[in-house]
Every structure is written in C-alpha cells, then in structure tokens.
Design a protein around this motif. Structure first.
Motif: not given
Length: 279
Positions: A165-185
């Motif tokens: 459970h993340l607060l408003d404005g929180g960011k999901m970094v690692l999403s299980g089988p979907l892996g890491a998304t939205g990575i800053q390259r």
C-alpha cells in the motif's frame, strides 16, 4: 628475468588494450560514425565483458563449473534499480548515483554468493554445476515475485501486490513478474569502461596474490593443497563471492541501461551465454 618482465607487462598490456578500445569507440561515437544500433550495444558489451571475466574466476582460476551466474546478475540488477530509485531525490549526479547503485548491487549479489556458497562449495564436478543451476533459477524466481514501492514514508516491500500500500504520489519500482518499470536510464559507456577496469584490477590482483596462488593450487591438485594446510572451501568461497560481487555490479549497470527489466532475462540461457564467452 624475462619471465618476471613478461608477468609485469601482461596486466599493463591488458589495461592498455581496454583503454585504447574505449578511446577508439568513444571517438567514433563523438564523430557520429556509429549507428544507433551499435551505440546501444556498447553498455551491454561492457556488462558481458565484466560477467565473463568474473565467471572466469570460478570456472578458469578455481576450476569449478558454475551455471548460476545470471542469478547473481539479476540480484545486482534489481538491487541496483531499487537503490537508484531511492537515491533519485538525494543524489543529483547521475554518474555518482550509478556508481552507488552498482556498489549496492554488488554487495547484495556478494551476500547471495555467501549464502549459496556455504552449502554449494562443498560439492564437486557435476553436482556443483547442477546445484548452482538450481540456485540461479531460485534467485530468479524470488526476485520475480517481489513487490517494492517508494513513497513519502520510505521503501515498502511485499511478496503480494495486494499487501503493498503506497501513499498518493508513491512509485512502484518492482512489480513481481512484470519486473522493474519506469527506470531512469543512467548507464553510460564511460561507466561500463570504468567497471571493466575495476574488474580487471580486482581479478588480476587476486590471481597474482597469495590467495590466488592458493586457489590455483586447489584447482590443480586438491589433495596436495589440503596436505600443506590450505583451507580448500575457504579459498573457493573467496573466488565465488568475488565473482558474484562483480556479476552484481555488472547486473546493476545492465538494469539501469533499460527503461524496464524482467526477471526472466536472468535465466539459464543467460548463464550459458556467459559460460560460452569464458570458454
């Protein structure tokens, strides 16, 4: 005299070759003579060079067959991605943040190497290869079932998406089988070049040290090494953990070179590819 001179010149020639190759590729890139496709391969090439050199420490120098190197790469990749995300608002310099993320990735992979090495390195031959393969797949599946997010309260971890459970404005970094998304390259060819030099420095100094000679003695004749008081398991562990640490750093560099990374990338096929490079 000639043998000593050759031994001293060999590392210098290795470093020189890497530096010359970097200068040539960087010059071609600056002049716009490299295609976008070739430029995109520069960082992965650096990553796989580091992976091959680090695995050679186990396969070539220690004489043990390990088939789980991609697992350590995956641990380093996701640990580095999470570390970079946590440091995004604290460290403005991308290169510094990348270096810190690679260090974190290496530490986590090295820790995984210790945990795995304690039971595994008491085995030999085919048994060692089978168990390292199994542990590599286990690491991949563990990482593939983790959920990590960041919000104003800090970092949150769960093994089920419903429990995170993340607060408003929180960011999901690692999403299980979907892996890491939205990575800053933030990975760069220059960082890959520095990592190669660091890897060569660590590996060459280890090989030519007292510990390195003991590791090679174990490889050449285990019984003879034990007879003169060499702790076989301890020296094999040193090589294994250093190899895992360097693989973790390479994994972090790899993970931060893409906008998204999934755990399925670090599977058995990747371990075999790295082993082929060594062979």
């Amino acid at each position: 005299m000639k043998l000593t001179l050759k031994k001293n010149l060999s590392p210098i020639m290795t470093y020189g070759f890497v530096i010359v190759a970097f200068i040539i590729m960087q010059s071609l890139s600056s002049a716009g003579m490299l295609t976008r496709s070739v430029s995109g391969y520069l960082v992965p090439i650096c990553v796989y060079i580091v992976l091959a050199v680090s695995l050679n420490l186990v396969v070539g120098i220690s004489g043990e067959l390990s088939l789980g190197h991609a697992g350590f790469m995956g641990v380093g990749a996701f640990a580095g991605v999470v570390a970079a995300a946590c440091l995004q608002n604290m460290v403005d310099n991308d290169l510094l943040r990348l270096v810190l993320a690679m260090a974190v990735g290496g530490i986590f992979a090295g820790f995984a190497g210790v945990i795995i090495g304690i039971p595994v390195l008491r085995l030999r031959g085919d048994y060692l290869a089978i168990v390292t393969l199994a542990f590599g797949e286990i690491l991949k599946n563990i990482v593939g079932n983790m959920y990590i997010g960041i919000d104003a309260e800090g970092m949150h971890f769960a093994l089920d998406a419903a429990d995170l459970h993340l607060l408003d404005g929180g960011k999901m970094v690692l999403s299980g089988p979907l892996g890491a998304t939205g990575i800053q390259r933030i990975s760069t060819f220059f960082a890959g070049f520095l990592l190669i030099l660091f890897t060569l420095f660590v590996v060459l100094n280890l090989i030519n040290s007292k510990e390195g000679r003991a590791i090679k003695a174990v490889r050449d004749n285990r019984i003879a090494a034990e007879s003169v008081g060499i702790n076989v398991t301890a020296f094999r562990m040193k090589a294994f953990v250093v190899s895992a640490f360097l693989a973790g750093m390479a994994g972090a560099l790899f993970g931060l070179n893409y906008s998204s990374v999934t755990a399925s990338k670090f599977n058995f096929n990747t371990s075999i590819n790295i082993l082929v490079f060594v062979v």
